[in-house]
Design a protein around this motif. Structure first.
Motif, PDB file in Angstrom:
ATOM      1  N   VAL A 149       0.831  -1.202   0.000  1.00 29.52           N
ATOM      2  CA  VAL A 149       0.000   0.000   0.000  1.00 29.52           C
ATOM      3  C   VAL A 149       0.866   1.254   0.000  1.00 29.52           C
ATOM      4  CG1 VAL A 149      -1.663   1.348   1.341  1.00 29.52           C
ATOM      5  CG2 VAL A 149      -1.978  -1.127   1.078  1.00 29.52           C
ATOM      6  N   ARG A 150       1.937   1.234   0.761  1.00 32.66           N
ATOM      7  CA  ARG A 150       2.823   2.404   0.806  1.00 32.66           C
ATOM      8  C   ARG A 150       3.411   2.693  -0.565  1.00 32.66           C
ATOM      9  NH1 ARG A 150       8.016   2.924   0.833  1.00 32.66           N
ATOM     10  NH2 ARG A 150       8.444   0.732   1.358  1.00 32.66           N
ATOM     11  N   ILE A 151       3.890   1.661  -1.250  1.00 34.67           N
ATOM     12  CA  ILE A 151       4.478   1.860  -2.576  1.00 34.67           C
ATOM     13  C   ILE A 151       3.419   2.373  -3.550  1.00 34.67           C
ATOM     14  CG2 ILE A 151       5.513   0.677  -4.554  1.00 34.67           C
ATOM     15  CD1 ILE A 151       6.833  -1.240  -2.518  1.00 34.67           C
ATOM     16  N   ALA A 152       2.219   1.788  -3.493  1.00 35.97           N
ATOM     17  CA  ALA A 152       1.148   2.228  -4.386  1.00 35.97           C
ATOM     18  C   ALA A 152       0.729   3.659  -4.092  1.00 35.97           C
ATOM     19  CB  ALA A 152      -0.052   1.289  -4.249  1.00 35.97           C
ATOM     20  N   ARG A 153       0.712   4.028  -2.801  1.00 34.99           N
ATOM     21  CA  ARG A 153       0.327   5.387  -2.412  1.00 34.99           C
ATOM     22  C   ARG A 153       1.342   6.406  -2.929  1.00 34.99           C
ATOM     23  NH1 ARG A 153      -3.181   6.995   1.322  1.00 34.99           N
ATOM     24  NH2 ARG A 153      -3.257   4.946   2.331  1.00 34.99           N
ATOM     25  N   GLU A 154       2.621   6.064  -2.853  1.00 34.24           N
ATOM     26  CA  GLU A 154       3.656   6.986  -3.317  1.00 34.24           C
ATOM     27  C   GLU A 154       3.544   7.269  -4.814  1.00 34.24           C
ATOM     28  OE1 GLU A 154       7.203   5.008  -2.146  1.00 34.24           O
ATOM     29  OE2 GLU A 154       7.134   5.721  -0.059  1.00 34.24           O
ATOM     30  N   ARG A 165      -6.889  -0.263  -6.333  1.00 33.49           N
ATOM     31  CA  ARG A 165      -6.988  -1.724  -6.300  1.00 33.49           C
ATOM     32  C   ARG A 165      -6.176  -2.297  -5.135  1.00 33.49           C
ATOM     33  NH1 ARG A 165      -9.349  -4.301 -10.553  1.00 33.49           N
ATOM     34  NH2 ARG A 165      -9.803  -3.071 -12.420  1.00 33.49           N
ATOM     35  N   THR A 166      -5.051  -1.692  -4.841  1.00 34.57           N
ATOM     36  CA  THR A 166      -4.234  -2.165  -3.722  1.00 34.57           C
ATOM     37  C   THR A 166      -4.946  -1.912  -2.397  1.00 34.57           C
ATOM     38  OG1 THR A 166      -2.244  -1.644  -5.028  1.00 34.57           O
ATOM     39  CG2 THR A 166      -1.936  -2.114  -2.695  1.00 34.57           C
TER      40      THR A 166
END
Length: 225
Positions: A149-154, A165-166
């Motif tokens: 989630v952190r990577i997708a949020r960034e 989706r994540t």
């Protein structure tokens, strides 16, 4: 999907095709990999899991010989192996391979690579499907999902759909643990993210228009699933 009689008929054809590639290209050629994979799946659908797994081991060894551990070929081999363990229901082994995959991707593409998102989500889902899983498995799953989630949020601005989706994957994972109150937060954020962009309304409807069954950890424990 092929019927069982079609699978029975296909097996000798696959075996013959593999033999031909050995004669023409040598026993270590990678052209045979799709055929070995198809043969493995045929045995899988027959219920011969030992032979199917042996063939998947062959595929992995072939790729190990050809690719070094920092190559995309090796990363793809790990991903295929992890998916195979998931298909077998061998969640403990799947988690181990997903950890290796996570390390390999991080080493090649960086600790914040979006390539990590899918295997991290898969790792989290596999962790809570380990038989008799306990707090260590839950913590491993929580770590992996939080990182995804952190990577997708960034990178939400460049790929809003992937971020949403994540978040939904995170909500599903929490619901699997019977933590439905916590799951509402990522679900709500995903909805707001998709609802605010008219171009993403089809994705919003795909993810939220219909109920989706989620098998909770408690249900699986009680019913032996």
């Amino acid at each position: 999907f092929m019927a069982l009689n079609e699978i029975d008929a296909a097996i000798p054809i696959y075996e013959r095709a593999i033999h031909i590639t050995h004669v023409n290209e040598g026993p270590s050629n990678l052209d045979q990999v799709p055929v070995i994979d198809a043969l493995s799946r045929a045995y899988f659908f027959q219920g011969d899991l030992d032979t199917a797994s042996d063939l998947q081991d062959t595929i992995f060894r072939l790729k190990q010989r050809r690719f070094d551990e920092e190559s995309d070929g090796y990363i793809d081999a790990l991903a295929q192996r992890a998916r195979w363990y998931v298909a077998l229901g061998n969640s403990a082994e799947a988690v181990q391979v997903y950890r290796r995959l996570e390390r390999s991707i991080s080493k090649k593409y960086g600790d914040d690579s979006p390539r990590l998102i899918a295997p991290l989500v898969s790792l989290a889902n596999a962790a809570v499907r380990i038989e008799d899983f306990g707090e260590p498995a839950v913590n491993e799953g929580r770590r992996a999902m939080a990182r995804a989630v952190r990577i997708a949020r960034e990178r939400a601005e460049e790929d809003t759909e992937r971020f949403a989706r994540t978040l939904v994957e995170q909500g599903d994972w929490l619901a699997t643990l019977d933590r439905t109150r916590n799951s509402r937060l990522p679900y709500r954020e995903a909805w707001k993210t998709l609802n605010s962009n008219a171009e993403l309304h089809p994705v919003r409807d795909e993810l939220f228009a219909n109920p989706v069954p989620i098998l909770s950890a408690r249900f699986r424990t009680v019913h032996g699933l």
